[in-house]
Design an enzyme around this catalytic site. Structure first.
Site, short mmCIF file in Angstrom:
data_model
loop_
_atom_site.label_atom_id
_atom_site.label_comp_id
_atom_site.label_asym_id
_atom_site.label_seq_id
_atom_site.Cartn_x
_atom_site.Cartn_y
_atom_site.Cartn_z
N HIS A 124 43.99 5.49 56.01
CA HIS A 124 42.82 6.21 55.52
C HIS A 124 41.73 5.18 55.22
CE1 HIS A 124 40.41 8.49 52.54
NE2 HIS A 124 40.96 9.59 53.02
N ASP A 201 49.82 3.12 49.42
CA ASP A 201 48.96 4.29 49.25
C ASP A 201 49.86 5.52 49.35
OD1 ASP A 201 47.23 6.41 49.39
OD2 ASP A 201 46.19 5.75 51.20
N GLN A 204 49.36 10.80 50.05
CA GLN A 204 49.85 11.91 50.87
C GLN A 204 51.34 12.16 50.73
OE1 GLN A 204 48.17 14.13 52.57
NE2 GLN A 204 46.17 13.19 52.24
N LYS A 227 45.86 15.85 44.63
CA LYS A 227 46.79 16.16 45.70
C LYS A 227 48.17 16.52 45.15
CE LYS A 227 44.63 13.76 49.58
NZ LYS A 227 43.38 13.27 48.99
N CYS A 365 38.65 10.94 57.50
CA CYS A 365 38.55 9.63 56.85
C CYS A 365 39.55 8.64 57.45
CB CYS A 365 38.74 9.74 55.33
SG CYS A 365 37.47 10.73 54.51
#
Length: 407
Positions: A124, A201, A204, A227, A365
């Protein structure tokens, strides 16, 4: 495995609404942001209607309530993600700010000309742009490992690019475009053996309640509240306390200092040294309520339900002529990005919206990734544990009709 999705759906008021089109909402844009359970909405409302005060400062009762709610949320997050005792959670505005904090504070203090930052080609923008800025300032070089045709990470290329110059490895646990779930345990071992700092990261992956992140040998984990069914504008950076304490402050202001004089300022240890000024107290408390909610969900059942939805959706899309799915790695999260020959993604999204279906189009993104895929835009359907088989079937039927109209 029994999973009462209808009972779950009753916890999310937005899911039962009828849209201006007269259609019931089918929300397939969960990778952008998830809907919120009533308990999260109530927690934010309760703070502002009853407990609103600043934290850590005043001696009155409301300040005490606010402080206990804020710090209690931090403890909930650390416990839910099973952070070891020598780690702590820093509140940020989201995973993006968490990654920026690492790149700006750790990166500028530790990187120099000749050093390398290793990422992957599925990242991302939030895990690309901050490192580009830091590389330009420090003289370090940003290096990206290749991905294979099915969207999985090319581990051979990753290992070839991991070398003594690699000072930090920063990768997405799950791709927001391809759905690929990277083997962060294996990547963490390789980074540790190489002497590299390892940053994840997890924006997600965390909503899908995948791995126990404490079992991974990492130094930083970036998380997004919105999220994870919490409010927007809140996130965390879970980091190794010793490393955080060695890093210069990311911002300056109140509450992150020990002493201030005209001659010099001394700073508090982590997490406070990275939380300058009045934070998003309501957001943190709402994030804590979302964590409480997630903790009550049967993780295995939720994961099995999402996997079944993903399989059903993939089978349905494969029946549509001219449609290509990008990202077919095994064990992916419930994200499907696709393109249809001769049909613009925005036209698809508009017709789906008329049927009450929310999806996202664009480069998501992840523009370098789409450039590599030779696409300027993809349509993305992303699912959560509150989605249903009936919604998947309705989506496939609506999409098929849209394709017939547009071709």
């Amino acid at each position: 495995m029994d999973f009462d999705v209808e009972k779950i759906r009753r916890d999310f008021p937005a899911l039962s609404q009828t849209l201006d089109s007269g259609r019931k909402l089918v929300y397939f844009d969960n990778a952008a942001t998830a809907q919120k359970p009533q308990c999260v909405i109530d927690a934010v409302c309760r703070f502002y209607s009853r407990d609103n005060a600043n934290i850590h400062r005043s001696a009155h009762e409301l300040a005490g309530r606010a402080t206990r709610g804020y710090e209690g949320a931090r403890e909930k997050i650390e416990k839910f993600f099973n952070a070891p005792e020598d780690y702590c959670a820093v509140f940020t505005r989201g995973a993006t700010e968490s990654l920026n904090l690492v790149a700006s504070s750790w990166g500028r203090a530790n990187l120099k000309s000749g050093d390398e930052i290793l990422v992957t080609k599925m990242e991302h923008h939030a895990n690309i742009v901050p490192w580009q800025i830091t590389a330009e300032i420090t003289g370090a070089k940003l290096v990206a490992a290749d991905i294979l045709e099915d969207g999985s990470l090319d581990m051979r290329d990753f290992q070839n690019k991991l070398n003594p110059k690699t000072k930090i490895v920063s990768v997405a646990h799950a791709s927001n475009v391809l759905g690929t779930v990277n083997d962060i345990a294996a990547i963490g071992e390789l980074a540790r053996e190489n002497g590299s700092v390892f940053s994840i990261d997890a924006a997600q992956s965390a909503p899908h309640m995948l791995d126990d992140l404490s079992a991974v040998k990492c130094d930083f984990i970036s998380l997004s509240g919105h999220k994870c069914f919490g409010p927007t504008g809140i996130g965390t950076l879970i980091g190794r306390r010793e490393l955080l304490d060695s890093m210069p402050p990311y911002q300056g202001g109140g509450d992150m200092i020990e002493n201030v004089s005209w001659e010099r300022t001394t700073f508090r240890p982590a997490p406070e040294r990275f939380e300058a000024g009045t934070p998003n107290i309501a957001g943190a408390i709402g994030f804590g309520a979302a964590i409480d909610y997630m903790a009550k969900i049967d993780k295995q059942a939720a994961h099995a339900h999402e996997s079944a939805l993903l399989e059903r959706l993939t089978r349905g899309l494969e029946e549509i002529k001219g449609l290509k799915i990008f990202g077919n790695a095994k064990g992916k999260v419930a994200v499907v990005s696709f393109a249809i020959d001769g049909v613009h993604p925005n036209d698809i999204a508009s017709l789906l919206d008329a049927d009450g279906i929310a999806v996202r189009t664009g480069h998501h993104c992840a523009e370098p990734l789409l450039t590599m895929l030779d696409k300027f835009s993809l349509t993305r359907a992303s699912l959560a544990f509150y989605n249903t088989e009936e919604e998947v079937d309705y989506f496939v039927k609506s999409l098929s009709r849209a394709v017939r109209l547009l071709k």
